[in-house]
Design a protein around this motif. Sequence first.
Motif, PDB file in Angstrom:
ATOM      1  N   GLY A 177     -80.944 -69.494  23.340  1.00 13.90           N
ATOM      2  CA  GLY A 177     -81.836 -68.777  24.228  1.00 13.90           C
ATOM      3  C   GLY A 177     -81.403 -67.443  24.779  1.00 13.90           C
ATOM      4  N   ALA A 178     -80.188 -66.975  24.508  1.00 13.32           N
ATOM      5  CA  ALA A 178     -79.787 -65.644  24.965  1.00 13.32           C
ATOM      6  C   ALA A 178     -80.282 -64.595  23.977  1.00 13.32           C
ATOM      7  CB  ALA A 178     -78.270 -65.560  25.123  1.00 13.32           C
ATOM      8  N   GLY A 179     -80.311 -63.357  24.408  1.00 19.37           N
ATOM      9  CA  GLY A 179     -80.831 -62.295  23.563  1.00 19.37           C
ATOM     10  C   GLY A 179     -79.852 -61.148  23.392  1.00 19.37           C
ATOM     11  N   LEU A 180     -79.949 -60.480  22.246  1.00 18.89           N
ATOM     12  CA  LEU A 180     -79.242 -59.238  21.981  1.00 18.89           C
ATOM     13  C   LEU A 180     -80.288 -58.161  21.731  1.00 18.89           C
ATOM     14  CD1 LEU A 180     -76.547 -60.490  19.408  1.00 18.89           C
ATOM     15  CD2 LEU A 180     -76.481 -60.624  21.902  1.00 18.89           C
ATOM     16  N   TYR A 181     -80.002 -56.933  22.158  1.00 18.19           N
ATOM     17  CA  TYR A 181     -80.988 -55.859  22.017  1.00 18.19           C
ATOM     18  C   TYR A 181     -80.268 -54.565  21.691  1.00 18.19           C
ATOM     19  CZ  TYR A 181     -84.755 -52.617  23.192  1.00 18.19           C
ATOM     20  OH  TYR A 181     -85.711 -51.635  23.144  1.00 18.19           O
ATOM     21  N   ALA A 213     -77.742 -53.998  24.716  1.00 19.13           N
ATOM     22  CA  ALA A 213     -77.864 -54.931  25.834  1.00 19.13           C
ATOM     23  C   ALA A 213     -77.766 -56.360  25.327  1.00 19.13           C
ATOM     24  CB  ALA A 213     -79.184 -54.719  26.571  1.00 19.13           C
ATOM     25  N   ALA A 214     -77.417 -57.280  26.245  1.00 21.60           N
ATOM     26  CA  ALA A 214     -77.339 -58.699  25.917  1.00 21.60           C
ATOM     27  C   ALA A 214     -77.546 -59.505  27.180  1.00 21.60           C
ATOM     28  CB  ALA A 214     -75.997 -59.039  25.281  1.00 21.60           C
ATOM     29  N   GLY A 215     -78.084 -60.714  27.030  1.00 18.57           N
ATOM     30  CA  GLY A 215     -78.276 -61.599  28.167  1.00 18.57           C
ATOM     31  C   GLY A 215     -79.603 -62.320  28.101  1.00 18.57           C
ATOM     32  N   MET A 216     -80.162 -62.595  29.267  1.00 21.89           N
ATOM     33  CA  MET A 216     -81.493 -63.193  29.401  1.00 21.89           C
ATOM     34  C   MET A 216     -82.266 -62.321  30.389  1.00 21.89           C
ATOM     35  SD  MET A 216     -80.738 -67.304  29.565  1.00 21.89           S
ATOM     36  CE  MET A 216     -80.235 -68.198  28.094  1.00 21.89           C
ATOM     37  N   PRO A 217     -82.975 -61.307  29.899  1.00 22.70           N
ATOM     38  CA  PRO A 217     -83.562 -60.304  30.796  1.00 22.70           C
ATOM     39  C   PRO A 217     -84.666 -60.815  31.697  1.00 22.70           C
ATOM     40  CG  PRO A 217     -84.202 -59.905  28.521  1.00 22.70           C
ATOM     41  CD  PRO A 217     -83.157 -60.955  28.490  1.00 22.70           C
ATOM     42  N   TRP A 218     -85.308 -61.926  31.351  1.00 23.05           N
ATOM     43  CA  TRP A 218     -86.273 -62.551  32.272  1.00 23.05           C
ATOM     44  C   TRP A 218     -86.252 -64.052  32.046  1.00 23.05           C
ATOM     45  CZ3 TRP A 218     -88.293 -58.107  29.640  1.00 23.05           C
ATOM     46  CH2 TRP A 218     -88.665 -58.353  28.326  1.00 23.05           C
ATOM     47  N   PHE A 219     -86.101 -64.798  33.131  1.00 24.67           N
ATOM     48  CA  PHE A 219     -86.050 -66.245  33.043  1.00 24.67           C
ATOM     49  C   PHE A 219     -87.446 -66.845  33.068  1.00 24.67           C
ATOM     50  CE2 PHE A 219     -81.926 -65.650  35.542  1.00 24.67           C
ATOM     51  CZ  PHE A 219     -81.126 -65.747  34.414  1.00 24.67           C
ATOM     52  N   ALA A 220     -87.675 -67.847  32.225  1.00 26.86           N
ATOM     53  CA  ALA A 220     -88.840 -68.711  32.378  1.00 26.86           C
ATOM     54  C   ALA A 220     -88.599 -69.593  33.597  1.00 26.86           C
ATOM     55  CB  ALA A 220     -89.027 -69.557  31.126  1.00 26.86           C
ATOM     56  N   SER A 280     -75.929 -54.150  29.985  1.00 24.59           N
ATOM     57  CA  SER A 280     -76.434 -53.083  29.116  1.00 24.59           C
ATOM     58  C   SER A 280     -75.605 -51.819  29.288  1.00 24.59           C
ATOM     59  CB  SER A 280     -77.907 -52.783  29.428  1.00 24.59           C
ATOM     60  OG  SER A 280     -78.053 -52.329  30.757  1.00 24.59           O
ATOM     61  N   VAL A 281     -75.675 -50.973  28.265  1.00 23.97           N
ATOM     62  CA  VAL A 281     -74.975 -49.694  28.321  1.00 23.97           C
ATOM     63  C   VAL A 281     -75.721 -48.692  27.450  1.00 23.97           C
ATOM     64  CG1 VAL A 281     -73.400 -50.341  26.435  1.00 23.97           C
ATOM     65  CG2 VAL A 281     -72.749 -48.515  28.008  1.00 23.97           C
ATOM     66  N   ARG A 282     -75.859 -47.480  27.956  1.00 21.48           N
ATOM     67  CA  ARG A 282     -76.370 -46.362  27.165  1.00 21.48           C
ATOM     68  C   ARG A 282     -75.171 -45.617  26.594  1.00 21.48           C
ATOM     69  NH1 ARG A 282     -81.466 -44.887  26.834  1.00 21.48           N
ATOM     70  NH2 ARG A 282     -82.992 -45.897  28.192  1.00 21.48           N
ATOM     71  N   LEU A 283     -75.052 -45.647  25.283  1.00 25.22           N
ATOM     72  CA  LEU A 283     -73.902 -45.045  24.621  1.00 25.22           C
ATOM     73  C   LEU A 283     -74.136 -43.588  24.262  1.00 25.22           C
ATOM     74  CD1 LEU A 283     -73.080 -48.096  22.351  1.00 25.22           C
ATOM     75  CD2 LEU A 283     -71.754 -47.310  24.316  1.00 25.22           C
ATOM     76  N   GLY A 284     -75.390 -43.136  24.366  1.00 22.84           N
ATOM     77  CA  GLY A 284     -75.676 -41.729  24.187  1.00 22.84           C
ATOM     78  C   GLY A 284     -75.830 -41.295  22.747  1.00 22.84           C
ATOM     79  N   SER A 285     -76.127 -40.019  22.595  1.00 25.51           N
ATOM     80  CA  SER A 285     -76.412 -39.485  21.267  1.00 25.51           C
ATOM     81  C   SER A 285     -75.183 -39.438  20.385  1.00 25.51           C
ATOM     82  CB  SER A 285     -77.025 -38.082  21.392  1.00 25.51           C
ATOM     83  OG  SER A 285     -76.128 -37.214  22.077  1.00 25.51           O
ATOM     84  N   ALA A 286     -73.990 -39.273  20.993  1.00 21.42           N
ATOM     85  CA  ALA A 286     -72.774 -39.189  20.188  1.00 21.42           C
ATOM     86  C   ALA A 286     -72.514 -40.492  19.436  1.00 21.42           C
ATOM     87  CB  ALA A 286     -71.582 -38.845  21.071  1.00 21.42           C
ATOM     88  N   ALA A 287     -72.942 -41.629  20.030  1.00 15.28           N
ATOM     89  CA  ALA A 287     -72.706 -42.919  19.383  1.00 15.28           C
ATOM     90  C   ALA A 287     -73.559 -43.090  18.139  1.00 15.28           C
ATOM     91  CB  ALA A 287     -73.007 -44.052  20.369  1.00 15.28           C
ATOM     92  N   ALA A 336     -69.916 -58.422  26.136  1.00 14.39           N
ATOM     93  CA  ALA A 336     -70.908 -59.274  26.784  1.00 14.39           C
ATOM     94  C   ALA A 336     -70.865 -60.704  26.281  1.00 14.39           C
ATOM     95  CB  ALA A 336     -72.307 -58.694  26.569  1.00 14.39           C
ATOM     96  N   GLY A 337     -69.954 -60.997  25.367  1.00 22.03           N
ATOM     97  CA  GLY A 337     -69.923 -62.317  24.742  1.00 22.03           C
ATOM     98  C   GLY A 337     -69.741 -63.457  25.731  1.00 22.03           C
ATOM     99  N   ALA A 338     -68.868 -63.283  26.730  1.00 24.04           N
ATOM    100  CA  ALA A 338     -68.649 -64.345  27.712  1.00 24.04           C
ATOM    101  C   ALA A 338     -69.892 -64.577  28.551  1.00 24.04           C
ATOM    102  CB  ALA A 338     -67.454 -63.994  28.600  1.00 24.04           C
ATOM    103  N   LEU A 339     -70.602 -63.512  28.887  1.00 25.46           N
ATOM    104  CA  LEU A 339     -71.837 -63.648  29.654  1.00 25.46           C
ATOM    105  C   LEU A 339     -72.899 -64.361  28.829  1.00 25.46           C
ATOM    106  CD1 LEU A 339     -73.471 -62.957  32.201  1.00 25.46           C
ATOM    107  CD2 LEU A 339     -74.109 -60.804  31.107  1.00 25.46           C
ATOM    108  N   VAL A 340     -73.009 -64.004  27.552  1.00 24.08           N
ATOM    109  CA  VAL A 340     -73.966 -64.669  26.666  1.00 24.08           C
ATOM    110  C   VAL A 340     -73.639 -66.161  26.568  1.00 24.08           C
ATOM    111  CG1 VAL A 340     -74.705 -64.858  24.255  1.00 24.08           C
ATOM    112  CG2 VAL A 340     -74.555 -62.607  25.335  1.00 24.08           C
TER     113      VAL A 340
END
Length: 229
Positions: free
Chosen positions: A91-95, A106-113, A179-186, A208-212
């Motif tokens: 049930g966790a998500g990667l984005y 980003a990773a996690g559960m951005p909205w809970f049911a 989440s993190v914005r890595l920018g255009s250089a990434a 984010a693996g431990a949080l997931v």
Amino acid sequence: MTTVQQDPTLAWFERLEAEGNTKAFWQTGREAYARDVREPFAAFLAAVDGQPGVPAHGAWRVYRPHNDLRFDPQGDPLKTFVGAVAETARGAGLYVQVDRTGLLVAAGMPWFAPDQLGRWREAVASGAGEALVDAAERARAGRLRVHGGRRDPYVRVPRGYAADHPRAGLLRWRGVEASVRLGSAAWGADGASTEERAAVAAEPLRAAGALVAWCEEEVGTSTLPRPRR
């Protein structure tokens, strides 16, 4: 003098915003979208899956380029980004997302049911909440911002929990995401390969693996039907 050529993916989104987000733009730019956005993004996702330490997940679902205007007739017809989401078995998500400013991960559960929200609160209030704090700190050490998902937190601590609980702020959350914005250089560094981009994106996903893993263990997949619009 060496001329630095702009990355085609970022350039496509810059043109979209500069020339007007219209159906006419899409009619003339759809072939360029396939070549400069869809194909390199698909290759990037495949390369991310080959990186070590990325949380195991199902297939990536790439968002279509068109917005659904049935509920917003005056809205823009095209998305100003290309994004993909994948779900883990529990049930966790990667984005991942690319827009004119570059790469976001980003990773996690951005909205809970509702059933997930109840399990989240119980876990946060219990001893398992300490492990959550540790997982969040590991994510922050990897430059990610840990926040309450895509919706604002509740104003008050939920009924049944002490207002002065040491994790009262977390009890108010309605989701959890790193989440993190890595920018255009990434993404658009001159000459960057698909593998190099994927390696950069994999770093925050590993952080984010431990949080997931905590979300999978303590919150898990919702058993409720998915809401329909």
